[in-house]
Design a protein around this motif. Structure first.
Motif, PDB file in Angstrom:
ATOM      1  N   MET B 135       0.812  -1.221   0.000  1.00 17.46           N
ATOM      2  CA  MET B 135       0.000   0.000   0.000  1.00 17.46           C
ATOM      3  C   MET B 135       0.842   1.265   0.000  1.00 17.46           C
ATOM      4  O   MET B 135       0.436   2.287  -0.532  1.00 17.46           O
ATOM      5  CB  MET B 135      -0.976  -0.002   1.154  1.00 17.46           C
ATOM      6  N   ALA B 139      -0.924   2.119  -3.153  1.00 17.48           N
ATOM      7  CA  ALA B 139      -2.194   2.638  -2.605  1.00 17.48           C
ATOM      8  C   ALA B 139      -3.345   1.643  -2.771  1.00 17.48           C
ATOM      9  O   ALA B 139      -3.621   0.869  -1.869  1.00 17.48           O
ATOM     10  CB  ALA B 139      -2.543   3.976  -3.200  1.00 17.48           C
ATOM     11  N   HIS B 140      -4.006   1.667  -3.893  1.00 15.11           N
ATOM     12  CA  HIS B 140      -5.141   0.761  -4.108  1.00 15.11           C
ATOM     13  C   HIS B 140      -5.307   0.505  -5.595  1.00 15.11           C
ATOM     14  O   HIS B 140      -4.635   1.123  -6.422  1.00 15.11           O
ATOM     15  CB  HIS B 140      -6.417   1.331  -3.483  1.00 15.11           C
ATOM     16  N   THR B 141      -6.222  -0.397  -5.956  1.00 14.07           N
ATOM     17  CA  THR B 141      -6.291  -0.858  -7.353  1.00 14.07           C
ATOM     18  C   THR B 141      -6.751   0.244  -8.313  1.00 14.07           C
ATOM     19  O   THR B 141      -6.323   0.259  -9.460  1.00 14.07           O
ATOM     20  CB  THR B 141      -7.218  -2.085  -7.492  1.00 14.07           C
ATOM     21  N   ASP B 142      -7.606   1.166  -7.868  1.00 15.30           N
ATOM     22  CA  ASP B 142      -8.010   2.277  -8.750  1.00 15.30           C
ATOM     23  C   ASP B 142      -6.793   3.064  -9.212  1.00 15.30           C
ATOM     24  O   ASP B 142      -6.686   3.462 -10.367  1.00 15.30           O
ATOM     25  CB  ASP B 142      -8.915   3.266  -7.976  1.00 15.30           C
ATOM     26  N   TYR B 143      -5.905   3.308  -8.257  1.00 15.18           N
ATOM     27  CA  TYR B 143      -4.707   4.109  -8.538  1.00 15.18           C
ATOM     28  C   TYR B 143      -3.819   3.396  -9.554  1.00 15.18           C
ATOM     29  O   TYR B 143      -3.402   3.976 -10.559  1.00 15.18           O
ATOM     30  CB  TYR B 143      -3.962   4.348  -7.224  1.00 15.18           C
ATOM     31  N   ASP B 197     -10.942  -7.384  -4.065  1.00  9.72           N
ATOM     32  CA  ASP B 197     -10.746  -6.011  -4.514  1.00  9.72           C
ATOM     33  C   ASP B 197     -11.889  -5.434  -5.340  1.00  9.72           C
ATOM     34  O   ASP B 197     -11.881  -4.245  -5.636  1.00  9.72           O
ATOM     35  CB  ASP B 197      -9.427  -5.910  -5.290  1.00  9.72           C
TER      36      ASP B 197
END
Lengths: 229, 442
Positions: B135, B139-143, B197
């Motif tokens: 992370m 960060a996250h999968t959208d990013y 996710d």
């Protein structure tokens, strides 16, 4: 005792739902409602002892703001009446006035700004009510103009690069950017929260969480460390 | 300036005997700012990215292509960013900048798409999958999704995982080829992993209905409101025969390289690409294909099987897969876990984020076949809390500040297997533990 977890199908990042799993391990006969985006929140019509929401991908913040907007008056009333809210990560931004140009719930006047070109990560140690609080930050945004401080920073960042305070505390509305999960990494605070919930049992695996907490606390208090970078 | 850059970097490479670093590539880029524009690329450039499996997939591709008689260059001896890729391309040309290889296999970092892809203009861009990852970085999968998307050249053909509702949505305007694994006996109706996710439809935010899960969010789903669903795979794996060690893709049988589903996806992706570029006799090359030993190794010492399984620390999916793999192995086992981020711990401005252990399936350790969980490293106490919260009995959990000393807690008389789950940078410690076990047993 009843806990409502809001929108965990999207507000579920960074293991923070373990705040709730930890309370489940701690409090026998706890009822946890997981409210989905399509559901009407339980708190609208029922008495809930603790309302929880955790971090999410940014596009879901706007979705959730729209879901909660019809209940803004009810949320305000609950906060004023001392209902406990535990809000972690960027979920706290939803309760402010705006996130960039997106109009948020406007329950508090603080506002948040995102910067996707910089992903902030840091460790943290601070103090609340004579308790040392430890945790981590991992976020794209900062929050400004918060008037209701929660934790005083000892080492690390507050709500933004200049702020020396972390989190929001107003009545029993408790919000923080600290992830961890916060309750597992901060057993003294969890015991404090249990008192607010009027529960007098022990926290789960008390010895092990205190051992980990004490080691981290000592480590983070070391003079040579600087979490501001 | 280009030829000076090419010759000097080649000379450097020759003198340093092709060390596992990117200095030759850095030198080339320093001497010619337009190195990437000038260097002759091979006819086929295959770029591979994704959260998990990109290195293994690239290794598979390089090995299989070379065994099939192709000349290949790759960045497997370097990093997956500009200097490492420059070195790979430089190795693929003659002193006079003529292509001397048929194919370049380029692993690239998900976040580097915008910088890397326009410079190498790949024929194919393969994405293994997209999951929650470290992370701090991702960060996250959208990013990560947006980062990959912003660099895709319009003419590249995307090779995507049909079972992944996140990465399969990449590249709206690109031509796409999908690979996927059909419903398996081992699938579940409910997701037993902590991380999933994608749970709501990306178009209308209605909760998705999954008909089965392979693991985490990989599986088949549809949106009851708008009909959004998985794309249809052109390369469809319909059967895994663990006994006879074969897999069936589009009715053709192939040899199974490794029996973890994680690696079967890597093999499927490699075969998809080979089929697309017209490689024949793939099975012949599969016969001698192996996973690199630093990632997975199995040895028998006396009556005990010692397995070391690398899992990128801070990557909840890789660690969850490794933990589940340990659980699913037959016999009585003891598991050693060494996953600390040693570099961050030494930094005075440290920025560790330990939350990822709460996204990882430590619940897999709560299994009667696992007799002990032994955790080594300076964060052992955090892992201990996590393991106890997973329901493992306190008398089965042991901690040691020293990674190597974990072996002292093993009860080698009572077990069939030891599984060492280690971070990418703790490979040496894992080897030390194995040699200590050898010492105890021999």
């Amino acid at each position: 005792m009843k806990i409502e977890v809001l929108y965990s199908e999207v507000a579920n990042l960074y293991g923070d739902l373990f705040n709730i799993h930890y309370l489940e391990k701690t409090i026998p006969n706890l009822t946890v409602y997981y409210t989905s985006l399509n559901d009407k929140p339980k708190f609208v019509e029922h008495k809930i002892d603790l309302i929880y929401m955790g971090p999410m991908m940014e596009r879901f913040q706007e979705v959730i703001i729209n879901k909660l907007k019809p209940y803004k008056k009810r949320i305000k009333e609950l906060i004023e009446n001392d209902t406990i809210f535990l809000i972690t990560g960027n979920a706290l931004e939803i309760f402010g006035s705006k996130i960039d140009d997106i109009k948020a719930l406007g329950i508090f006047q603080y506002y948040s700004k995102r910067d996707f070109s910089y992903h902030h990560n840091s460790c943290f140690i601070g103090e609340f009510n004579d308790m040392k609080i430890v945790g981590f930050k991992s976020q794209f945004s900062y929050t400004y103009n918060n008037k209701n401080n929660f934790i005083k920073v000892i080492n690390g960042y507050g709500m933004n690069e200049q702020d020396n305070n972390e989190g929001i505390r107003y009545h029993n509305f408790i919000a923080t950017y600290l992830i961890g999960p916060f309750l597992i990494y901060n057993p003294p605070f969890t015991e404090y929260l249990l008192k607010l919930l009027k529960y007098d049992g022990n926290i789960a695996i008390k010895e092990a969480v205190y051992e980990a907490y004490n080691i981290r606390k000592e480590e983070y208090l070391a003079d040579n460390l600087n979490f501001k970078h | 300036m280009f030829y000076v850059s090419l010759w000097l970097s080649k000379l450097y490479l020759f003198l340093t005997k092709n060390k596992m670093n990117d200095k030759a590539g850095s030198l080339a880029l320093k001497l010619d700012k337009n190195f990437y524009r000038h260097i002759k690329k091979p006819n086929i450039v295959i770029a591979v990215t994704g959260t998990n499996g990109k290195t293994t997939t690239c290794n598979f591709l390089v090995d299989l292509l070379e065994k099939s008689g192709y000349k290949v260059t790759s960045n497997k001896e370097g990093a997956n960013f500009l200097p490492g890729i420059a070195k790979a391309l430089m190795k693929g040309v003659t002193l006079f900048n003529k292509a001397k290889v048929d194919i370049a296999i380029i692993e690239f970092d998900e976040l580097g798409s915008k910088k890397v892809l326009p410079l190498i203009n790949p024929t194919y861009i393969a994405v293994t999958n997209l999951f929650s990852d470290t992370m701090k970085r991702n960060a996250h999968t959208d990013y990560v999704f947006s980062k990959i998307n912003e660099g895709l050249p319009k003419d590249s053909i995307l090779v995507l995982n049909a079972d992944d509702l996140i990465s399969s949505q990449l590249g709206q305007n690109n031509k796409k080829i999908y690979f996927g694994i059909d419903k398996l006996k081992t699938d579940t109706k409910v997701n037993h992993s902590l991380v999933q996710d994608i749970r709501v439809c990306p178009k209308c935010y209605t909760p998705l209905e999954f008909s089965y899960f392979h693991y985490h969010h990989l599986g088949k789903a549809n949106c009851p409101k708008c009909g959004f669903t998985n794309p249809l795979p052109k390369y469809n794996l319909t059967n895994i025969d663990y006994q006879n060690k074969t897999i069936t893709i589009n009715k053709e049988k192939y040899l199974l390289v490794n029996d973890s589903l994680f690696n079967i996806y890597n093999e499927l992706l490699a075969i998809t690409i080979l089929k697309e570029i017209g490689v024949k006799n793939i099975n012949e090359s599969l016969k001698t294909l192996e996973i690199v030993k630093t990632r997975y190794n199995k040895i028998k010492i006396k009556n005990i099987e010692v397995i070391s399984q690398m899992a990128k620390g801070q990557n909840p999916i890789a660690v969850s897969r490794a933990l589940n793999y340990a659980k699913d192995l037959s016999g009585n086992k003891e598991v050693i876990i060494i996953l600390d981020d040693i570099y961050d711990y030494e930094a005075l401005d440290r920025s560790e984020v330990m939350s990822w252990i709460y996204d990882s399936d430590f619940e897999a350790l709560n299994d009667p076949s696992i007799k002990k969980v032994i955790i080594g490293g300076f964060r052992a106490y955090d892992y201990k809390v996590r393991t106890l919260l997973a329901g493992v009995a306190p008398n089965k959990v042991f901690t040691s500040r020293s990674e190597v000393d974990t072996y002292k807690y093993l009860d080698l008389k009572k077990i069939d297997k030891v599984i060492i789950i280690h971070d990418i940078y703790l490979n040496k410690k894992a080897l030390e533990i194995i040699s200590k076990i050898k010492g105890e047993l021999e």
